[in-house]
Write a protein that holds these residues in place. Structure first.
Motif, PDB file in Angstrom:
ATOM      1  N   MET A 187      -2.923 -16.228   1.323  1.00 47.50           N
ATOM      2  CA  MET A 187      -2.096 -17.207   2.042  1.00 47.50           C
ATOM      3  C   MET A 187      -2.495 -17.251   3.514  1.00 47.50           C
ATOM      4  N   SER A 188      -2.550 -18.451   4.078  1.00 47.05           N
ATOM      5  CA  SER A 188      -2.968 -18.598   5.462  1.00 47.05           C
ATOM      6  C   SER A 188      -1.811 -18.305   6.412  1.00 47.05           C
ATOM      7  N   ILE A 189      -2.156 -17.816   7.577  1.00 43.85           N
ATOM      8  CA  ILE A 189      -1.169 -17.488   8.599  1.00 43.85           C
ATOM      9  C   ILE A 189      -0.798 -18.753   9.362  1.00 43.85           C
ATOM     10  N   GLN A 190       0.485 -18.933   9.618  1.00 47.43           N
ATOM     11  CA  GLN A 190       0.977 -20.091  10.346  1.00 47.43           C
ATOM     12  C   GLN A 190       1.138 -19.759  11.832  1.00 47.43           C
ATOM     13  N   SER A 191       0.950 -20.787  12.665  1.00 49.19           N
ATOM     14  CA  SER A 191       1.070 -20.567  14.102  1.00 49.19           C
ATOM     15  C   SER A 191       2.472 -20.107  14.491  1.00 49.19           C
ATOM     16  N   GLU A 192       3.496 -20.589  13.777  1.00 51.40           N
ATOM     17  CA  GLU A 192       4.865 -20.166  14.087  1.00 51.40           C
ATOM     18  C   GLU A 192       5.062 -18.680  13.839  1.00 51.40           C
ATOM     19  N   GLU A 193       4.368 -18.141  12.838  1.00 51.60           N
ATOM     20  CA  GLU A 193       4.456 -16.695  12.577  1.00 51.60           C
ATOM     21  C   GLU A 193       3.817 -15.912  13.713  1.00 51.60           C
ATOM     22  N   LEU A 194       2.727 -16.435  14.263  1.00 54.98           N
ATOM     23  CA  LEU A 194       2.098 -15.784  15.412  1.00 54.98           C
ATOM     24  C   LEU A 194       3.036 -15.820  16.619  1.00 54.98           C
ATOM     25  N   ARG A 195       3.674 -16.972  16.839  1.00 58.47           N
ATOM     26  CA  ARG A 195       4.603 -17.087  17.968  1.00 58.47           C
ATOM     27  C   ARG A 195       5.779 -16.129  17.809  1.00 58.47           C
ATOM     28  N   THR A 196       6.257 -15.974  16.587  1.00 61.55           N
ATOM     29  CA  THR A 196       7.375 -15.056  16.333  1.00 61.55           C
ATOM     30  C   THR A 196       6.964 -13.621  16.647  1.00 61.55           C
ATOM     31  N   PHE A 197       5.793 -13.218  16.188  1.00 62.31           N
ATOM     32  CA  PHE A 197       5.301 -11.861  16.429  1.00 62.31           C
ATOM     33  C   PHE A 197       5.166 -11.596  17.923  1.00 62.31           C
ATOM     34  N   VAL A 198       4.544 -12.517  18.662  1.00 60.43           N
ATOM     35  CA  VAL A 198       4.362 -12.336  20.108  1.00 60.43           C
ATOM     36  C   VAL A 198       5.717 -12.305  20.809  1.00 60.43           C
ATOM     37  N   ALA A 199       6.646 -13.159  20.372  1.00 54.23           N
ATOM     38  CA  ALA A 199       7.972 -13.198  20.993  1.00 54.23           C
ATOM     39  C   ALA A 199       8.714 -11.881  20.781  1.00 54.23           C
ATOM     40  N   VAL A 200       8.613 -11.314  19.594  1.00 51.85           N
ATOM     41  CA  VAL A 200       9.283 -10.037  19.315  1.00 51.85           C
ATOM     42  C   VAL A 200       8.725  -8.943  20.212  1.00 51.85           C
ATOM     43  N   VAL A 201       7.395  -8.918  20.359  1.00 47.64           N
ATOM     44  CA  VAL A 201       6.765  -7.893  21.211  1.00 47.64           C
ATOM     45  C   VAL A 201       7.209  -8.068  22.655  1.00 47.64           C
ATOM     46  N   GLU A 202       7.199  -9.296  23.144  1.00 48.13           N
ATOM     47  CA  GLU A 202       7.517  -9.537  24.545  1.00 48.13           C
ATOM     48  C   GLU A 202       9.005  -9.391  24.842  1.00 48.13           C
ATOM     49  N   ALA A 203       9.859  -9.734  23.863  1.00 48.00           N
ATOM     50  CA  ALA A 203      11.308  -9.626  24.075  1.00 48.00           C
ATOM     51  C   ALA A 203      11.810  -8.211  23.844  1.00 48.00           C
ATOM     52  N   GLY A 204      11.109  -7.447  22.992  1.00 49.28           N
ATOM     53  CA  GLY A 204      11.478  -6.043  22.772  1.00 49.28           C
ATOM     54  C   GLY A 204      12.364  -5.788  21.579  1.00 49.28           C
ATOM     55  N   SER A 205      12.913  -6.844  20.958  1.00 50.49           N
ATOM     56  CA  SER A 205      13.768  -6.665  19.781  1.00 50.49           C
ATOM     57  C   SER A 205      13.843  -7.961  18.996  1.00 50.49           C
ATOM     58  N   LEU A 206      14.275  -7.845  17.736  1.00 46.74           N
ATOM     59  CA  LEU A 206      14.410  -9.034  16.897  1.00 46.74           C
ATOM     60  C   LEU A 206      15.470  -9.985  17.450  1.00 46.74           C
ATOM     61  N   SER A 207      16.593  -9.406  17.874  1.00 46.20           N
ATOM     62  CA  SER A 207      17.689 -10.260  18.361  1.00 46.20           C
ATOM     63  C   SER A 207      17.314 -10.984  19.652  1.00 46.20           C
ATOM     64  N   ALA A 208      16.616 -10.273  20.539  1.00 47.03           N
ATOM     65  CA  ALA A 208      16.198 -10.909  21.795  1.00 47.03           C
ATOM     66  C   ALA A 208      15.172 -11.999  21.525  1.00 47.03           C
TER      67      ALA A 208
END
Length: 293
Positions: free
Chosen positions: A1-22
């Motif tokens: 299955m191919s990776i979607q750009s939204e999944e990449l954005r979610t991963f980067v956002a989690v790393v930068e925000a520090g938590s799933l909720s943030a």
């Protein structure tokens, strides 16, 4: 299955925000939605990207390696989107164009109406100067110049080239006759430029080469002044084809010494500073002008 750009954005956002909720707050999604997107990404990659604890999240070794790539991919996507938006966005704002007076009169002014119809939101400011100028000092966005360019840190774009015509009015030729050789020019009244002196080296083949150094009896700083002097029968002149072709076609001027023409052509170039905000207006104008030339 191919990776979607939204999944990449979610991963980067989690790393930068520090938590799933943030990250969910930043992305304006639910925490469960962010968690599912992250899980799908890890499943597609077959690797764990984050170590989750009750207090914090840490990147795994695979996660650190993948983060740099994800950021690069997202940056490339944003750049591609911006490029398309810039191309499709209607250019707006002021554009200052400087050119030698003859080029402005004969090659720009006749097409201003069509340009304004096509790009009504571009405000044109036209200035004339027969010498090389400092764009910043003269508040010009583009300078169009004829001939070889001086060494410069400016961006340059070749637009076209122009033949040089040796011309005189029918009235002058009736009074003095037409020269039958290059050397015969010495018996005629010549009209030339006050500076630079290189403009008085005419592109004519003769025994000493293919550039003939003239001694003008009348000199002027502007090509348009020289054209008017030639039209009024004051002598023989050497001028760009864009200034004289219409006069020749109408019989107001006549070409002389055509068989001695060396074939030299003057370069027509535009110089400008690279400026992202201006680039769309500049490219629109230069593309338009190049088509007309």
């Amino acid at each position: 299955m191919s990776i979607q750009s939204e999944e990449l954005r979610t991963f980067v956002a989690v790393v930068e925000a520090g938590s799933l909720s943030a990250a969910a707050e930043v992305l304006e999604q639910t925490t469960s939605g962010v968690s599912r997107a992250l899980s799908r990404l890890e499943e597609k990659l077959g690797a764990s990207l984050l170590t989750r604890t009750t207090r914090r999240m840490e990147l795994t070794e695979e996660g650190r390696a993948f983060l740099e790539q994800a950021r690069s991919i997202l940056a490339a996507l944003e750049q591609a989107e911006e490029t398309i938006r810039t191309r499709t966005r209607k250019p707006v704002g002021k554009l200052r164009v400087d050119a030698a007076a003859p080029f402005m009169l004969h090659c720009v002014v006749p097409h201003v109406g069509e340009f304004r119809d096509r790009y009504p939101d571009i405000e044109l400011e036209l200035t004339t100067n027969d010498r090389f100028i400092d764009l910043v000092e003269q508040r010009a966005d583009i300078a169009i110049r004829i001939g070889a360019l001086q060494d410069s840190t400016l961006h340059a774009r070749a637009l076209s080239s122009a033949r040089l015509n040796i011309v005189a009015s029918p009235a002058y030729l009736e009074r003095h006759g037409a020269p039958d050789s290059v050397e015969a020019l010495e018996q005629h009244q010549l009209i030339g430029f006050s500076q630079p002196e290189t403009l008085n080296h005419w592109p004519l083949r003769h025994s000493a080469g293919d550039r003939y150094q003239t001694r003008p009896a009348i000199r002027a700083s502007s090509g348009e002044t020289i054209r008017q002097l030639a039209l009024h029968g004051q002598g023989i002149a050497c001028l760009s084809s864009f200034m004289t072709d219409a006069d020749i076609a109408a019989g107001r001027l006549v070409r002389v010494l055509e068989h001695y023409d060396s074939g030299y052509r003057q370069k027509i170039s535009a110089v400008y500073y690279h400026n992202t905000q201006l680039s769309r207006r500049i490219s629109c104008f230069l593309d338009f002008l190049q088509d007309r030339l």
